[in-house]
Design an enzyme around this catalytic site. Sequence first.
Site, mmCIF file in Angstrom:
data_model
loop_
_atom_site.group_PDB
_atom_site.id
_atom_site.type_symbol
_atom_site.label_atom_id
_atom_site.label_comp_id
_atom_site.label_asym_id
_atom_site.label_seq_id
_atom_site.Cartn_x
_atom_site.Cartn_y
_atom_site.Cartn_z
ATOM 1 N N SER A 132 0.854 -1.191 0.000
ATOM 2 C CA SER A 132 0.000 0.000 0.000
ATOM 3 C C SER A 132 0.884 1.232 0.000
ATOM 4 O O SER A 132 2.035 1.174 0.434
ATOM 5 C CB SER A 132 -0.886 0.006 1.255
ATOM 6 O OG SER A 132 -1.584 1.233 1.383
ATOM 7 N N TYR A 168 -2.633 -1.090 10.293
ATOM 8 C CA TYR A 168 -2.559 -1.413 8.865
ATOM 9 C C TYR A 168 -1.232 -0.932 8.280
ATOM 10 O O TYR A 168 -0.541 -1.676 7.574
ATOM 11 C CB TYR A 168 -3.732 -0.765 8.140
ATOM 12 C CG TYR A 168 -3.780 -1.012 6.659
ATOM 13 C CD1 TYR A 168 -4.064 -2.269 6.148
ATOM 14 C CD2 TYR A 168 -3.563 0.030 5.750
ATOM 15 C CE1 TYR A 168 -4.126 -2.499 4.777
ATOM 16 C CE2 TYR A 168 -3.627 -0.172 4.386
ATOM 17 C CZ TYR A 168 -3.914 -1.439 3.902
ATOM 18 O OH TYR A 168 -3.962 -1.652 2.550
#
Length: 264
Positions: A140, A153
């Site tokens: 990401s 995350y």
Amino acid sequence: MSFSDKIIWITGASSGIGKALAVELSNQNATLILSSRKKEDLMLVKNACKNPDAIKIITLDLEKHSTLQTKADKAIAAFGTIDILINNGGISQRSFAKDTSLEVDRRIIDINYLGTVALTKAILPHFIKRKSGHFVTTSSIVGKIGTPLRSSYAASKHALHGFFDSLRAEIYKDNIAVTLICPGFVNTNISKNALTGNGTPQQKMDTATKNGIAPNTFAKLMVKSIQQRKEEVYISGAKEKLGVYVKRFIPKIFSVLIRKMSVT
């Protein structure tokens, strides 16, 4: 690189980026193995692909680390080998660190980081024996820059970069490639399924996610990066990509900007 002679295993293949990858790679005549927890959804993806007869389904749960070696053995046996493993499975987060239980922190790490590492290690001896292989991992932009509401995350994705950068150096001599794909906002259900501080799904789509890149467009760009065996790729809007470079070169400015930026 042509995919017509490649056997590719995709995790997180039941929706979103994984589904779009399956359709795009099937259009390029790849032989596919599709995995996630949801067999019925995987069947729908299989039937949406160009050559469903050339697709195998193996359900798995990245949180159940002890089962992943067996799943890897089954995947290898399906077509006799694997050329590319696309580590795409994972889960996101929408909660402030102060409101997030340690159990949620642990679950995100167990799925995104340890599950991916466990599956990678299960396939690694096969690649080393063949002196060929390619690990592709969906990280990401948040794997490069931490943002509010994503503490666990971001940590899980940062950890993937540390692991796969190290692994890339170790297995270069074995002709094994490592590609890290860093998406920005992509129009999938990732924000709906994201865990809140108490572990329940958010169950709504963020505005930024809704306005993100279409999954089929993203998949085409990701597949091109896999073909080119790139090491690290940012596939995102201009703002997310700019954030990576501002963080790298003028981190104090980034710290000010990220406090004001909407990430929902």
